[in-house]
Motif scaffolding. Structure first.
Motif, short mmCIF file in Angstrom:
data_model
loop_
_atom_site.label_atom_id
_atom_site.label_comp_id
_atom_site.label_asym_id
_atom_site.label_seq_id
_atom_site.Cartn_x
_atom_site.Cartn_y
_atom_site.Cartn_z
N GLU A 117 -6.73 -33.95 -9.88
CA GLU A 117 -6.91 -34.82 -11.04
C GLU A 117 -7.63 -36.07 -10.57
O GLU A 117 -7.26 -36.69 -9.58
CB GLU A 117 -5.56 -35.21 -11.64
CG GLU A 117 -5.72 -35.99 -12.93
CD GLU A 117 -4.40 -36.26 -13.62
OE1 GLU A 117 -4.23 -37.39 -14.09
OE2 GLU A 117 -3.57 -35.34 -13.66
N TYR A 118 -8.69 -36.44 -11.29
CA TYR A 118 -9.46 -37.63 -10.96
C TYR A 118 -9.86 -38.31 -12.25
O TYR A 118 -10.42 -37.69 -13.15
CB TYR A 118 -10.70 -37.24 -10.13
CG TYR A 118 -11.53 -38.41 -9.69
CD1 TYR A 118 -11.16 -39.16 -8.57
CD2 TYR A 118 -12.66 -38.79 -10.40
CE1 TYR A 118 -11.90 -40.24 -8.17
CE2 TYR A 118 -13.42 -39.88 -10.00
CZ TYR A 118 -13.04 -40.60 -8.89
OH TYR A 118 -13.78 -41.69 -8.50
N ASP A 119 -9.57 -39.58 -12.37
CA ASP A 119 -9.84 -40.37 -13.58
C ASP A 119 -9.27 -39.69 -14.83
O ASP A 119 -9.93 -39.65 -15.88
CB ASP A 119 -11.34 -40.62 -13.74
CG ASP A 119 -11.84 -41.78 -12.90
OD1 ASP A 119 -11.00 -42.54 -12.37
OD2 ASP A 119 -13.07 -41.94 -12.79
N GLY A 120 -8.08 -39.14 -14.70
CA GLY A 120 -7.40 -38.54 -15.84
C GLY A 120 -7.91 -37.17 -16.24
O GLY A 120 -7.49 -36.62 -17.25
N VAL A 121 -8.82 -36.60 -15.47
CA VAL A 121 -9.39 -35.28 -15.77
C VAL A 121 -9.00 -34.33 -14.66
O VAL A 121 -9.12 -34.65 -13.48
CB VAL A 121 -10.92 -35.35 -15.90
CG1 VAL A 121 -11.52 -33.97 -16.15
CG2 VAL A 121 -11.34 -36.33 -16.98
N GLN A 122 -8.54 -33.13 -15.04
CA GLN A 122 -8.18 -32.13 -14.04
C GLN A 122 -9.42 -31.31 -13.68
O GLN A 122 -10.11 -30.79 -14.55
CB GLN A 122 -7.09 -31.21 -14.60
CG GLN A 122 -6.52 -30.28 -13.56
CD GLN A 122 -5.38 -29.44 -14.11
OE1 GLN A 122 -5.57 -28.78 -15.13
NE2 GLN A 122 -4.25 -29.47 -13.45
N HIS A 123 -9.69 -31.21 -12.38
CA HIS A 123 -10.84 -30.48 -11.88
C HIS A 123 -10.34 -29.27 -11.08
O HIS A 123 -9.47 -29.42 -10.22
CB HIS A 123 -11.70 -31.37 -10.99
CG HIS A 123 -12.20 -32.59 -11.70
ND1 HIS A 123 -13.34 -32.58 -12.45
CD2 HIS A 123 -11.69 -33.84 -11.79
CE1 HIS A 123 -13.53 -33.79 -12.97
NE2 HIS A 123 -12.53 -34.57 -12.58
N THR A 150 -17.15 -37.58 -8.49
CA THR A 150 -16.92 -39.02 -8.35
C THR A 150 -18.18 -39.86 -8.42
O THR A 150 -18.11 -41.06 -8.70
CB THR A 150 -16.24 -39.33 -7.00
OG1 THR A 150 -17.13 -39.01 -5.93
CG2 THR A 150 -14.93 -38.57 -6.86
N TRP A 154 -17.82 -38.35 -0.56
CA TRP A 154 -16.43 -38.07 -0.17
C TRP A 154 -16.44 -36.93 0.82
O TRP A 154 -17.30 -36.05 0.74
CB TRP A 154 -15.62 -37.58 -1.39
CG TRP A 154 -14.88 -38.62 -2.15
CD1 TRP A 154 -15.36 -39.38 -3.17
CD2 TRP A 154 -13.51 -38.97 -1.99
NE1 TRP A 154 -14.38 -40.18 -3.63
CE2 TRP A 154 -13.22 -39.96 -2.93
CE3 TRP A 154 -12.50 -38.56 -1.13
CZ2 TRP A 154 -11.97 -40.53 -3.05
CZ3 TRP A 154 -11.26 -39.12 -1.24
CH2 TRP A 154 -11.00 -40.10 -2.20
#
Length: 169
Positions: A117-123, A150, A154
């Motif tokens: 999960e990144y910025d409220g979105v599941q990837h 992002t 990374w």
């Protein structure tokens, strides 16, 4: 003013490595390796390899010393075995140096789903035999996917939690 040279100033040459090890001493020496101070292990490295120990972790040094002792006592790999292992390695990675650097036991099995999960979105990323799939598209590396998600660079293994933060493996 010149100062007098002391024994500590002299560079001591490293002796030639030993070429055999008594078989009846192998088990005792292997047990000793597990508890010996690192300074003594480095002395043993010089004795067995004829050169300075590398600046690596204790576990690296102890495992290589244990192998070297057994190699000197019982013999190393036969040239045919070494050649066969090289050939199998080439078959496994197809000569791809990037794949060669990734330890086989650290790469998730094909079909594994990595969820982050990144910025409220599941990837969700699916591991495939030779690459990774994200949003229906193939990617050669997890780092490329992390950069896509992002917008910054990374380490993909760190981003997806496969390696601790800080890069230690």
């Amino acid at each position: 003013m010149t100062r007098r040279q002391t024994a500590a100033d002299a560079i001591e040459p490293v002796a030639l490595p030993i070429t055999s090890f008594p078989r009846d001493q192998v088990l005792g020496r292997l047990a000793w390796i597990q508890t010996a101070p690192i300074a003594e292990l480095k002395n043993e490295w010089r004795r067995l390899y004829g050169k300075e120990a590398p600046p690596f972790s204790r576990s690296y040094i102890t495992s290589r010393l244990a192998y070297r002792i057994q190699e000197l006592a019982y013999g190393g790999l036969k040239p045919e075995t070494r050649a066969r292992l090289e050939a199998l390695g080439e078959q496994l990675d197809g000569g791809n140096v990037v794949l060669r650097r990734i330890r086989a036991d650290s790469r998730p099995l094909p079909g594994t789903r990595l969820i982050r999960e990144y910025d409220g979105v599941q990837h969700v990323v699916t591991v495939r035999a030779d690459d990774f799939e994200y949003e229906g598209r193939p990617y050669r590396s997890l780092s490329a996917i992390a950069r896509h998600i992002t917008g910054t660079r990374w380490n993909g293994w760190t981003f997806f939690g496969l390696r601790p933060t800080g890069g230690a493996a």
